[in-house]
Design an enzyme around this catalytic site. Sequence first.
Site, PDB file in Angstrom:
ATOM      1  N   ASN A 210       0.842  -1.199   0.000  1.00 43.57           N
ATOM      2  CA  ASN A 210       0.000   0.000   0.000  1.00 43.57           C
ATOM      3  C   ASN A 210       0.873   1.242   0.000  1.00 43.57           C
ATOM      4  O   ASN A 210       2.091   1.152   0.046  1.00 43.57           O
ATOM      5  CB  ASN A 210      -0.979  -0.026   1.184  1.00 43.57           C
ATOM      6  CG  ASN A 210      -0.254  -0.021   2.515  1.00 43.57           C
ATOM      7  OD1 ASN A 210       0.421   0.939   2.864  1.00 43.57           O
ATOM      8  ND2 ASN A 210      -0.359  -1.125   3.257  1.00 43.57           N
ATOM      9  N   ASP A 279      -4.916  -5.865   5.264  1.00 41.58           N
ATOM     10  CA  ASP A 279      -5.991  -6.621   5.908  1.00 41.58           C
ATOM     11  C   ASP A 279      -6.117  -8.027   5.318  1.00 41.58           C
ATOM     12  O   ASP A 279      -6.667  -8.921   5.940  1.00 41.58           O
ATOM     13  CB  ASP A 279      -7.320  -5.878   5.728  1.00 41.58           C
ATOM     14  CG  ASP A 279      -7.336  -4.585   6.536  1.00 41.58           C
ATOM     15  OD1 ASP A 279      -6.702  -4.555   7.604  1.00 41.58           O
ATOM     16  OD2 ASP A 279      -7.972  -3.608   6.084  1.00 41.58           O
ATOM     17  N   LYS A 289       7.662 -18.065  -9.621  1.00 39.62           N
ATOM     18  CA  LYS A 289       7.037 -16.912 -10.268  1.00 39.62           C
ATOM     19  C   LYS A 289       5.826 -17.369 -11.088  1.00 39.62           C
ATOM     20  O   LYS A 289       5.933 -18.344 -11.859  1.00 39.62           O
ATOM     21  CB  LYS A 289       8.069 -16.237 -11.167  1.00 39.62           C
ATOM     22  CG  LYS A 289       7.592 -14.947 -11.754  1.00 39.62           C
ATOM     23  CD  LYS A 289       8.648 -14.308 -12.627  1.00 39.62           C
ATOM     24  CE  LYS A 289       8.035 -13.171 -13.411  1.00 39.62           C
ATOM     25  NZ  LYS A 289       8.698 -12.909 -14.653  1.00 39.62           N
ATOM     26  N   ILE A 307      -3.352  -6.678  14.199  1.00 41.23           N
ATOM     27  CA  ILE A 307      -2.322  -6.549  15.250  1.00 41.23           C
ATOM     28  C   ILE A 307      -2.855  -5.744  16.439  1.00 41.23           C
ATOM     29  O   ILE A 307      -2.734  -6.146  17.591  1.00 41.23           O
ATOM     30  CB  ILE A 307      -1.054  -5.867  14.682  1.00 41.23           C
ATOM     31  CG1 ILE A 307      -0.529  -6.675  13.501  1.00 41.23           C
ATOM     32  CG2 ILE A 307       0.002  -5.692  15.760  1.00 41.23           C
ATOM     33  CD1 ILE A 307       0.591  -6.001  12.726  1.00 41.23           C
ATOM     34  N   LYS A 341     -14.128   2.134  15.406  1.00 45.96           N
ATOM     35  CA  LYS A 341     -12.865   1.395  15.544  1.00 45.96           C
ATOM     36  C   LYS A 341     -12.343   1.474  16.970  1.00 45.96           C
ATOM     37  O   LYS A 341     -11.807   0.517  17.506  1.00 45.96           O
ATOM     38  CB  LYS A 341     -11.799   1.971  14.596  1.00 45.96           C
ATOM     39  CG  LYS A 341     -11.786   1.279  13.260  1.00 45.96           C
ATOM     40  CD  LYS A 341     -10.750   1.834  12.306  1.00 45.96           C
ATOM     41  CE  LYS A 341     -11.185   1.455  10.902  1.00 45.96           C
ATOM     42  NZ  LYS A 341     -10.483   2.151   9.852  1.00 45.96           N
TER      43      LYS A 341
HETATM   44  N1  CTP Z   1      -4.260  -2.406  12.247  1.00 44.49           N
HETATM   45  C1  CTP Z   1      -3.484  -3.443  12.708  1.00 44.49           C
HETATM   46  N2  CTP Z   1      -3.504  -4.638  12.055  1.00 44.49           N
HETATM   47  C2  CTP Z   1      -4.278  -4.827  10.951  1.00 44.49           C
HETATM   48  C3  CTP Z   1      -5.069  -3.757  10.477  1.00 44.49           C
HETATM   49  C4  CTP Z   1      -5.033  -2.561  11.144  1.00 44.49           C
HETATM   50  O1  CTP Z   1      -2.775  -3.274  13.703  1.00 44.49           O
HETATM   51  N3  CTP Z   1      -4.262  -6.010  10.346  1.00 44.49           N
HETATM   52  C5  CTP Z   1      -4.258  -1.139  12.995  1.00 44.49           C
HETATM   53  C6  CTP Z   1      -3.697   0.032  12.251  1.00 44.49           C
HETATM   54  O2  CTP Z   1      -2.294   0.180  12.522  1.00 44.49           O
HETATM   55  C7  CTP Z   1      -4.483   1.194  12.827  1.00 44.49           C
HETATM   56  C8  CTP Z   1      -5.837   0.584  13.134  1.00 44.49           C
HETATM   57  O3  CTP Z   1      -5.601  -0.809  13.244  1.00 44.49           O
HETATM   58  O4  CTP Z   1      -3.955   1.649  14.041  1.00 44.49           O
HETATM   59  C9  CTP Z   1      -6.896   0.844  12.122  1.00 44.49           C
HETATM   60  O5  CTP Z   1      -6.416   0.585  10.830  1.00 44.49           O
HETATM   61  P1  CTP Z   1      -7.326   0.873   9.555  1.00 44.49           P
HETATM   62  O6  CTP Z   1      -6.592   0.420   8.336  1.00 44.49           O
HETATM   63  O7  CTP Z   1      -7.828   2.281   9.614  1.00 44.49           O
HETATM   64  O8  CTP Z   1      -8.577  -0.006   9.818  1.00 44.49           O
HETATM   65  P2  CTP Z   1      -8.870  -1.517   9.667  1.00 44.49           P
HETATM   66  O9  CTP Z   1      -8.886  -2.119  11.023  1.00 44.49           O
HETATM   67  O10 CTP Z   1      -7.932  -2.149   8.693  1.00 44.49           O
HETATM   68  O11 CTP Z   1     -10.357  -1.480   9.100  1.00 44.49           O
HETATM   69  P3  CTP Z   1     -10.901  -1.031   7.656  1.00 44.49           P
HETATM   70  O12 CTP Z   1      -9.798  -1.396   6.682  1.00 44.49           O
HETATM   71  O13 CTP Z   1     -12.129  -1.842   7.509  1.00 44.49           O
HETATM   72  O14 CTP Z   1     -11.170   0.446   7.717  1.00 44.49           O
END
Ligand code: CTP
Length: 405
Positions: A210, A279, A289, A307, A341
């Site tokens: 990303n 995610d 490959k 996490i 969240k």
């Molecule tokens: N986070 C994490 N581990 C993941 C996803 C997110 O620790 N697998 C943490 C990010 O570091 C951030 C918070 O959770 O502090 C929210 O991340 P965000 O990307 O905004 O949300 P998501 O939980 O991924 O939800 P969505 O993608 O549905 O908005």
Amino acid sequence: MTEHDSKPRILVGVSGGIAAYKACELVRELRRAGCEVRVVMTAGAQAFVTPLTFQALSGAPVRTELLDAEAESGMDHIALARWAERIVVAPASANLIARFAQGLADDLLSTLLLATTAPVALAPAMNHRMWAHPATQANIATLVERGVTLIGPDSGDQACGEQGEGRLREPAAIARELLQPADVPLAGRHVLITAGPTFEPIDPVRFIGNRSSGRMGFALAAAAREAGARVTLVHGPTAEAVPAGIKGVATETAAAMHAAVMERLPETDILIAAAAVADYRPAEAQTQKIKKAAPVLNLTLERTEDILAEAASHAATLPRRPFLVGFAAETEQLREHAEAKRRTKAVDLIAANRVGEGLAFGTADNELLCIWEGGERTLPNQPKTQLARALIDLVIERLAERETD
Ligand code: CTP
């Protein structure tokens, strides 16, 4: 400084370097502030300033030798290590820092540093290339990890005629940092920060990633260290350099980042999850490959570890629950999604920002809407380094609130 009526007892270690003359001013500042000062010099320091100068300024005998029969019969080196309530080495040369990091005890100062239980602060001074060298940076990271405080160095003109980071901080500022622990509100705390993107392998050459640059997390790490914390920065692949005095843990995948965080959680006081963790990851990374054959390629993705959510549920079982800060990256309904969240992930504070259309990711500036139970505050648009300081200040404020509850 311990609370008692007698004067704070400070041992000033002086190692070799042109900045040794500035240690004279430091000794004067400390005495002016009412401290009792003893000076220990390395052999290198004596090439720049004589012990007699420090003796006159400190009003006490100056020690230079580990095995000096006369001095040892008065206050031996172990007694001197016990005498000190605080040790500051100024200037701390690259050599002294390396010897301390290695645990060498080959002269009086390095021996005292091992023998003392008093807090130790280092004020480094050296050529900027020596300061930036990975060996010096690794030594500094090791020492900070062990609880040593770093004062400076500053940037600017150097004695060698070059410019850069490595100048001794001004003596008055060193004295202030030593004597006013309020300036370092996170002293003694361990702050664990996640930063940057994760890369989830598809095959040996491709990944799902990303646009996160890691800048915000790295700036937060620097701000937490400035506030006196011991900082561990668990980061994904980024172009950012781990700031001096911070322990960097390089990871690539969500799984690796998850493992690195969970391992350190029990010894963490504040967790700040600033990483943009994937995610989903390919359910099965191919070992070879993938060849361009089929007109359509379907990838099956599976959820990664969340996490922050897992850290929050584990934190609740720990004897000392860390303060948890999450981020929310949203393209719409910022407040609603961020608040949701905060609740579902059970964190103390959530910092929400808008992403997409040139916002947040990869940019130098950002704005944050911070929400906690019963309150919120907007940290206005500003460079991420300043924004990070403002967020750390808010975390300190909320943490103090929680601890007085
Ligand atoms: N986070 C994490 N581990 C993941 C996803 C997110 O620790 N697998 C943490 C990010 O570091 C951030 C918070 O959770 O502090 C929210 O991340 P965000 O990307 O905004 O949300 P998501 O939980 O991924 O939800 P969505 O993608 O549905 O908005």
